[in-house]
Design an enzyme around this catalytic site. Structure first.
Site, PDB file in Angstrom:
ATOM      1  N   LYS A  74       0.857  -1.204   0.000  1.00 40.06           N
ATOM      2  CA  LYS A  74       0.000   0.000   0.000  1.00 40.06           C
ATOM      3  C   LYS A  74       0.883   1.240   0.000  1.00 40.06           C
ATOM      4  O   LYS A  74       1.892   1.288   0.715  1.00 40.06           O
ATOM      5  CB  LYS A  74      -0.890  -0.041   1.244  1.00 40.06           C
ATOM      6  N   SER A 149      -9.560   1.872   3.147  1.00 37.50           N
ATOM      7  CA  SER A 149      -8.736   2.622   2.238  1.00 37.50           C
ATOM      8  C   SER A 149      -7.734   1.765   1.470  1.00 37.50           C
ATOM      9  O   SER A 149      -7.174   2.233   0.476  1.00 37.50           O
ATOM     10  CB  SER A 149      -7.965   3.702   3.015  1.00 37.50           C
ATOM     11  N   SER A 173      -9.518  -0.549   7.349  1.00 34.33           N
ATOM     12  CA  SER A 173      -9.020  -0.413   5.973  1.00 34.33           C
ATOM     13  C   SER A 173      -8.364  -1.639   5.381  1.00 34.33           C
ATOM     14  O   SER A 173      -8.080  -1.654   4.182  1.00 34.33           O
ATOM     15  CB  SER A 173      -8.048   0.753   5.886  1.00 34.33           C
TER      16      SER A 173
HETATM   17  N1  GLN Z   1     -12.761   4.003   6.751  1.00 26.14           N
HETATM   18  C1  GLN Z   1     -12.116   4.439   7.945  1.00 26.14           C
HETATM   19  C2  GLN Z   1     -11.777   5.908   7.844  1.00 26.14           C
HETATM   20  O1  GLN Z   1     -12.145   6.488   6.898  1.00 26.14           O
HETATM   21  C3  GLN Z   1     -10.900   3.610   8.224  1.00 26.14           C
HETATM   22  C4  GLN Z   1      -9.694   4.023   7.489  1.00 26.14           C
HETATM   23  C5  GLN Z   1      -8.496   3.164   7.785  1.00 26.14           C
HETATM   24  O2  GLN Z   1      -8.608   2.127   8.429  1.00 26.14           O
HETATM   25  N2  GLN Z   1      -7.340   3.643   7.358  1.00 26.14           N
HETATM   26  O3  GLN Z   1     -11.184   6.480   8.683  1.00 26.14           O
END
Ligand code: GLN
Length: 482
Positions: A74, A149, A173
């Site tokens: 990532k 994400s 994420s």
């Molecule tokens: N969807 C969550 C957020 O927007 C988690 C994001 C993540 O785990 N990096 O914060």
């Protein structure tokens, strides 16, 4: 393309690692323009790593555990000499001067670095739609999001553009995109894996973990990336068990707790509920003891997370000022002007929204009402889990309330997007390990994910249960056509 099938090919000498890697790059070149899972590929690095493994094989030397396994990273995880952009204009030209501990360990275990995968800007989001490099598509239906994400990582595994990928999970994420893309995603216990080299979003919640085709591949990667790191003071100094050892152990008598509050939530899609509950029946048939447990504060996780995560983000992102790091605006007439213009031009809307929320929640006069209150609720959530783990070994929920949604569905409705993190954020708030595995499909043919949450450092238990389920259920028979 799981590790064991690749190994068979390599060992039986049907293909050299270099040939395998070249084939994957050809596939990426041909098909990834439709998916957009990679921000950049690192062919030269990959070929030289592959040649090294091929030499070991030719000389019949002992192979490191991940020898020849093609892995994507990532793009919020630093890889030395390679752009690490966080999918943001702010870091578009940032070349990482050092390697993250997690990726370094993968390369020293023989893994091959294919490239960097797409994400929501600075890992803030649930759909991979806020990347400055464009939206990633879900390989099961390209009109839909892959989740986020770590959407690029999950989509590239599902599409066969890598054997496994590394993601980061602050509030879901890794698990949510794994669920949307029909692959396995594991968020380790907080502190199990070093965060050194992971661009910080919310430091008390962030963890690095694997996204893979199979549970056993996740176990292998976790083993290679875990362990104490002098560069990360929050990294735990605890022995790392070989997570493969107990993977096939019988789960007879394993106590699985069904979190009542999740299944009663009105936002839970009925098809998801039905599929996960049939997964529960399967666990029972496999000998597990199923009980219902209460976690009264579980559903408060969202409100708590969306105070704590933006607060920490606002502090972490203060460093991008156009001087120390990142994009600098040409427009500013003095230091303050230049800094504020750099931040306004360099960060996208969602990142700016989080910084504003966080700055507000931490500001004098408000921090008691918001930030400190959220920390208190965080403790209550953790206590709910502590009580639950007095009765059961593992907790079970759906991973997400829905399957993959259409692109554009929530881009102008951030609140609804936040609500979709309902089932994943509690594990981050409590620092617990959690895994998402495919458990079925909805009527549209989209994958559904089931989440298993373990007690602190009990990754071995959730991996064992997930592996037994995976082998018995054989949910993913065919991959999407990429
Ligand atoms: N969807 C969550 C957020 O927007 C988690 C994001 C993540 O785990 N990096 O914060």
């Amino acid at each position: 393309m799981n590790f064991n099938s690749l190994r068979k090919e390599i060992i039986s000498n049907n293909a050299s690692v270099k040939e395998l890697v070249n084939d994957i790059f050809a596939k990426i070149e041909d098909k990834d323009p439709e998916i957009n899972s990679y921000i950049c590929t690192t062919r030269d690095n990959a070929i030289s790593q592959a040649e090294n493994i091929d030499k070991l094989i030719q000389n019949k030397e002992k192979l490191p555990p991940l020898a020849g396994m093609p892995i994507a990273i990532k793009d919020n995880i630093c890889t030395k000499g390679v752009a690490t952009t966080c999918a943001s204009k702010m870091l578009k030209s940032f070349i990482a001067p050092y390697e993250s501990t997690a990726s370094r360990k993968i390369w020293s275990s023989g893994g091959i670095c294919l490239g960097k995968t797409n994400l929501d800007e600075f890992a803030m989001g649930s759909s991979t739609e806020t990347s400055v490099f464009g939206v990633t598509s879900n390989p099961w239906d390209i009109n839909r999001v892959p989740g986020g994400s770590s959407g690029g990582s999950a989509a590239s595994v599902a599409a066969g553009f890598c054997a496994a990928a590394i993601g980061s999970d602050t509030g879901g994420s890794i698990r949510q995109p794994a669920s949307f893309c029909g692959v396995v995603g594991l968020k380790p216990t907080y502190g199990r894996v070093s965060r050194w080299g992971l661009v910080a979003f919310a430091s008390s919640l962030d963890q690095i973990g694997p996204i893979t085709n199979t549970v056993s591949d996740a176990a292998e990667i976790l083993y290679s990336i875990s362990g104490k790191d002098p560069f990360d003071s929050t990294c735990l100094d605890k022995p790392v068990p070989n997570y493969l050892t107990d993977l096939n152990k019988s789960i007879k008598g394993l106590k699985i707790g069904i979190i009542k509050e999740c299944f009663e939530h009105p936002g839970l899609n009925p098809e998801v509920k039905e599929s996960v509950l049939s997964g529960v029946d399967r666990f029972q048939a496999l000998g597990a003891e199923i009980t219902e447990v209460e976690c009264p504060r579980f559903n408060d996780g969202i409100a708590t997370y969306y105070v704590i995560a933006p607060s920490e983000a606002s502090a972490n992102l203060a460093r991008y000022d156009g001087v120390k790091y990142g994009y600098r605006s040409n427009e500013g007439s003095n230091l303050i002007d230049m800094t504020s213009k750099s931040r306004a031009e360099g960060f996208g809307d969602e990142v700016q929204r989080r910084i504003l929320i966080g700055t507000y929640a931490l500001s004098a006069g408000y921090s008691d009402a918001y930030y400190k209150k959220a920390q208190k609720v965080r403790t209550l959530i953790r206590k709910d889990f502590d009580n639950a783990f007095k009765k059961v070994d593992v907790l079970l929920t759906p991973t997400c309330p829905t399957t993959a949604f259409l692109k554009g569905d929530f881009v102008n409705d951030p609140l609804s997007m936040y609500l979709s993190d309902l089932l994943t954020v509690p594990a981050n708030l409590a620092g617990l390990p959690a895994i998402s595995i495919p458990c079925g499909f909805d009527k549209k043919g989209l994958p559904i994910g089931m989440q298993l949450i373990g007690n602190v450092l009990e990754e071995d238990r959730i991996l064992n249960a997930a592996n037994i389920f995976e082998i018995d259920a054989q949910v993913i028979k065919n991959r999407p056509l990429f």
